[in-house]
Design an enzyme around this catalytic site. Sequence first.
Site, PDB file in Angstrom:
ATOM      1  N   GLN A 172      86.070  96.930  47.992  1.00 18.49           N
ATOM      2  CA  GLN A 172      85.394  95.761  47.621  1.00 18.49           C
ATOM      3  C   GLN A 172      84.876  95.470  46.194  1.00 18.49           C
ATOM      4  O   GLN A 172      84.671  94.580  45.801  1.00 18.49           O
ATOM      5  CB  GLN A 172      84.391  95.744  48.785  1.00 18.49           C
ATOM      6  CG  GLN A 172      84.839  95.584  50.128  1.00 18.49           C
ATOM      7  CD  GLN A 172      83.488  95.751  51.093  1.00 18.49           C
ATOM      8  OE1 GLN A 172      82.395  95.065  50.957  1.00 18.49           O
ATOM      9  NE2 GLN A 172      83.771  96.575  51.858  1.00 18.49           N
ATOM     10  N   CYS A 196      75.927  95.589  46.998  1.00 13.85           N
ATOM     11  CA  CYS A 196      75.915  95.265  45.515  1.00 13.85           C
ATOM     12  C   CYS A 196      75.292  94.070  45.013  1.00 13.85           C
ATOM     13  O   CYS A 196      75.726  93.040  44.493  1.00 13.85           O
ATOM     14  CB  CYS A 196      77.458  95.021  45.107  1.00 13.85           C
ATOM     15  SG  CYS A 196      77.652  95.550  43.249  1.00 13.85           S
ATOM     16  N   LYS A 248      72.679  98.843  47.915  1.00 20.81           N
ATOM     17  CA  LYS A 248      73.869  99.310  48.682  1.00 20.81           C
ATOM     18  C   LYS A 248      75.145  99.121  48.111  1.00 20.81           C
ATOM     19  O   LYS A 248      75.699  97.972  47.670  1.00 20.81           O
ATOM     20  CB  LYS A 248      73.994  98.322  50.014  1.00 20.81           C
ATOM     21  CG  LYS A 248      72.546  98.431  50.864  1.00 20.81           C
ATOM     22  CD  LYS A 248      72.618  97.491  51.862  1.00 20.81           C
ATOM     23  CE  LYS A 248      71.283  97.846  52.823  1.00 20.81           C
ATOM     24  NZ  LYS A 248      70.990  99.207  53.307  1.00 20.81           N
ATOM     25  N   THR A 249      75.729 100.226  47.816  1.00 21.12           N
ATOM     26  CA  THR A 249      76.990 100.405  47.018  1.00 21.12           C
ATOM     27  C   THR A 249      77.847 101.395  47.326  1.00 21.12           C
ATOM     28  O   THR A 249      77.488 102.680  48.143  1.00 21.12           O
ATOM     29  CB  THR A 249      76.680 100.585  45.303  1.00 21.12           C
ATOM     30  OG1 THR A 249      76.109 102.043  45.079  1.00 21.12           O
ATOM     31  CG2 THR A 249      75.866  99.472  44.676  1.00 21.12           C
ATOM     32  N   CYS A 258      75.559 100.384  39.699  1.00 20.35           N
ATOM     33  CA  CYS A 258      76.026  98.939  39.805  1.00 20.35           C
ATOM     34  C   CYS A 258      76.729  98.629  38.473  1.00 20.35           C
ATOM     35  O   CYS A 258      75.819  98.513  37.546  1.00 20.35           O
ATOM     36  CB  CYS A 258      74.838  98.004  40.020  1.00 20.35           C
ATOM     37  SG  CYS A 258      75.227  96.266  40.432  1.00 20.35           S
TER      38      CYS A 258
HETATM   39  P1  FAD Z   1      82.090  99.027  54.482  1.00 21.45           P
HETATM   40  O1  FAD Z   1      83.089  99.556  53.294  1.00 21.45           O
HETATM   41  O2  FAD Z   1      81.818  97.619  54.635  1.00 21.45           O
HETATM   42  O3  FAD Z   1      82.601  99.455  55.845  1.00 21.45           O
HETATM   43  C1  FAD Z   1      82.175  99.234  57.041  1.00 21.45           C
HETATM   44  C2  FAD Z   1      83.313  99.238  58.187  1.00 21.45           C
HETATM   45  O4  FAD Z   1      82.787  99.450  59.538  1.00 21.45           O
HETATM   46  C3  FAD Z   1      84.293  98.155  58.111  1.00 21.45           C
HETATM   47  O5  FAD Z   1      85.649  98.578  57.906  1.00 21.45           O
HETATM   48  C4  FAD Z   1      84.057  97.485  59.401  1.00 21.45           C
HETATM   49  O6  FAD Z   1      85.532  96.710  59.876  1.00 21.45           O
HETATM   50  C5  FAD Z   1      83.567  98.575  60.394  1.00 21.45           C
HETATM   51  N1  FAD Z   1      83.125  97.971  61.364  1.00 21.45           N
HETATM   52  C6  FAD Z   1      81.960  96.785  61.510  1.00 21.45           C
HETATM   53  N2  FAD Z   1      81.515  97.013  62.943  1.00 21.45           N
HETATM   54  C7  FAD Z   1      82.141  97.945  63.447  1.00 21.45           C
HETATM   55  C8  FAD Z   1      82.090  98.191  64.883  1.00 21.45           C
HETATM   56  N3  FAD Z   1      81.279  97.478  65.564  1.00 21.45           N
HETATM   57  N4  FAD Z   1      82.962  99.365  65.293  1.00 21.45           N
HETATM   58  C9  FAD Z   1      83.696  99.989  64.414  1.00 21.45           C
HETATM   59  N5  FAD Z   1      83.732  99.588  63.188  1.00 21.45           N
HETATM   60  C10 FAD Z   1      82.924  98.691  62.775  1.00 21.45           C
HETATM   61  N6  FAD Z   1      79.752  99.129  45.346  1.00 21.45           N
HETATM   62  C11 FAD Z   1      79.882  99.761  44.019  1.00 21.45           C
HETATM   63  O7  FAD Z   1      79.408 100.822  44.127  1.00 21.45           O
HETATM   64  N7  FAD Z   1      80.284  99.206  42.818  1.00 21.45           N
HETATM   65  C12 FAD Z   1      80.713  97.908  42.742  1.00 21.45           C
HETATM   66  O8  FAD Z   1      80.856  97.364  41.581  1.00 21.45           O
HETATM   67  C13 FAD Z   1      80.769  97.143  43.910  1.00 21.45           C
HETATM   68  N8  FAD Z   1      80.777  95.774  43.686  1.00 21.45           N
HETATM   69  C14 FAD Z   1      80.993  94.902  44.895  1.00 21.45           C
HETATM   70  C15 FAD Z   1      81.358  93.664  44.722  1.00 21.45           C
HETATM   71  C16 FAD Z   1      81.367  92.618  46.082  1.00 21.45           C
HETATM   72  C17 FAD Z   1      81.874  91.397  45.918  1.00 21.45           C
HETATM   73  C18 FAD Z   1      81.242  93.497  47.183  1.00 21.45           C
HETATM   74  C19 FAD Z   1      81.457  92.758  48.536  1.00 21.45           C
HETATM   75  C20 FAD Z   1      80.915  94.738  47.286  1.00 21.45           C
HETATM   76  C21 FAD Z   1      80.630  95.626  46.189  1.00 21.45           C
HETATM   77  N9  FAD Z   1      80.384  96.857  46.189  1.00 21.45           N
HETATM   78  C22 FAD Z   1      80.145  97.643  45.052  1.00 21.45           C
HETATM   79  C23 FAD Z   1      79.797  97.348  47.597  1.00 21.45           C
HETATM   80  C24 FAD Z   1      80.621  98.286  48.357  1.00 21.45           C
HETATM   81  O9  FAD Z   1      81.758  97.747  48.791  1.00 21.45           O
HETATM   82  C25 FAD Z   1      79.748  98.492  49.796  1.00 21.45           C
HETATM   83  O10 FAD Z   1      78.439  99.001  49.419  1.00 21.45           O
HETATM   84  C26 FAD Z   1      80.448  99.917  50.393  1.00 21.45           C
HETATM   85  O11 FAD Z   1      81.602  99.491  50.787  1.00 21.45           O
HETATM   86  C27 FAD Z   1      79.626 100.193  51.626  1.00 21.45           C
HETATM   87  O12 FAD Z   1      80.334 101.043  52.548  1.00 21.45           O
HETATM   88  P2  FAD Z   1      80.220 101.097  54.003  1.00 21.45           P
HETATM   89  O13 FAD Z   1      80.991 102.137  54.550  1.00 21.45           O
HETATM   90  O14 FAD Z   1      78.732 101.297  54.223  1.00 21.45           O
HETATM   91  O15 FAD Z   1      80.647  99.798  54.511  1.00 21.45           O
END
Ligand code: FAD
Length: 410
Positions: free
Chosen positions: A41, A161, A304-305, A339
């Site tokens: 992302q 982010c 959150k990143t 960030c």
């Molecule tokens: P995610 O990677 O979102 O994964 C969550 C997963 O859970 C998904 O695959 C989803 O399908 C799954 N899920 C949801 N519900 C269920 C369920 N009921 N059962 C099973 N699975 C489920 N971070 C940085 O460090 N640097 C950056 O520059 C940065 N820029 C960003 C820019 C944008 C536009 C965006 C959108 C995000 C950015 N981020 C950045 C943030 C980063 O992408 C997130 O903080 C990170 O992906 C979080 O990881 P996570 O595993 O918590 O969630």
Amino acid sequence: QHSCKFLIVGGGSGGCTMAAKLSKYERDVIMLEPNEKHYYQPMFTLIGGGMKTLSQSYCSTKSLIPKNVSWIQDKVHSFNPKNNSVTISNGDTIHYDYMVVSVGLQLNYEQITGLKEALDSKDSGVCTNYSSQYVEKTYQVLQNFKSGNAIFTLPNTPIKCAGAPQKVMYITEDYLKKKGIRNKANIMYKTSTPALFSVKKYGRKLQQICNMRNISIETRQNLIKINPTQKIATFEFLDEPNKVESVEYSMLHVTPPMSPPDVLIQSNLSNSAGYLDVDPYTLRHNIYGNIFGIGDCTSCPTSKTVAAVAAQSKVVHKNMINVINGKNMEEKYDGYTSCPIITSNNKCILAEFNYDLKPLETFPINQGNELHSMFLLKKDILPIIYWNLMLKGNWNGPKTIRKLMHFGLY
Ligand code: FAD
Ligand code: UQ1
């Protein structure tokens, strides 16, 4: 009916990283993830700015699953922590000994009237970098911009982010300048927050950048409604009850309101705000000792990143293994997050900080300045670190590099 020693719920950044770490020593791991594609992302900001393509931002989920991990392509329908089980959408039950919850955040488009139809309509001028479904539209809207108001919003909820809503604005401003039509645009940042950035050092610098580049910052304003045919956006004033204002726009970049997924909010694993209720230092669940959390869905009060997830992954892994072996948890998460605030098509401020909102910079240079080197790190190096180190379980964030760069003093 399935059962396993370790269940990982969610195969995003946190889930895949934990799957890689656990699979090095364990065979009995199940990962639940409904999506076929795994997106990096952080690349979305560059895609919206025309500096990367969507196809550069994903891999198949299948290709990321380590050998010892079974992937069930489905989602949790309900958590039953008292039975150490979850039910999934197809009706099956999965029993676990230990569970890692990493379900991320959901985007709540419906909380803004007209947003979904505005995003779905081609000529509305409304875009968002926050979804793989819409991110390519941002660059189209940018290319088609001729004159008028370009508005960038940040909603009245925690988001992932927190810098991303303003990165797209700096990229837009720079793009219009280079195209020679900057004087035709009125660029506005309308944010629900009281300031541009929570860490003073970076907030001050960003404020200067906005002043210099004639970008107006309007705080404590929250987008509530879009009329995509008339191109009018309506904002509420968070400190003045009953006051709303409607503004015409040519371009509107929306950061949708976000929350933990409904299934987590409705479970008894969450706190009153709906986030997975974990200890912010150990990342262990506050009630159920065999459950840990990582990433955006947790109650950790940090930005959150992916960078935060990297640092958390070591803590979750080590603490979970100690709990299993009846030892004390020794690793503590300090709230590290980072960030990369892209400020043009070749510059970046690399904010890094902890729970105290104190800068915690990796490199022995002032990362509060706009640097080309940090832009290259963001664009070319971090994706390599993500796919080749982090998702293989070999990246816990830059702490070791920071210590080396500062001779262990910082
Ligand atoms: P995610 O990677 O979102 O994964 C969550 C997963 O859970 C998904 O695959 C989803 O399908 C799954 N899920 C949801 N519900 C269920 C369920 N009921 N059962 C099973 N699975 C489920 N971070 C940085 O460090 N640097 C950056 O520059 C940065 N820029 C960003 C820019 C944008 C536009 C965006 C959108 C995000 C950015 N981020 C950045 C943030 C980063 O992408 C997130 O903080 C990170 O992906 C979080 O990881 P996570 O595993 O918590 O969630
Ligand atoms: C980081 O570790 C990371 O995870 C791989 C990110 O997510 C994409 C980041 O954006 C950043 C800035 C870091 C921190 C890494 C260094 C080398 C400062």
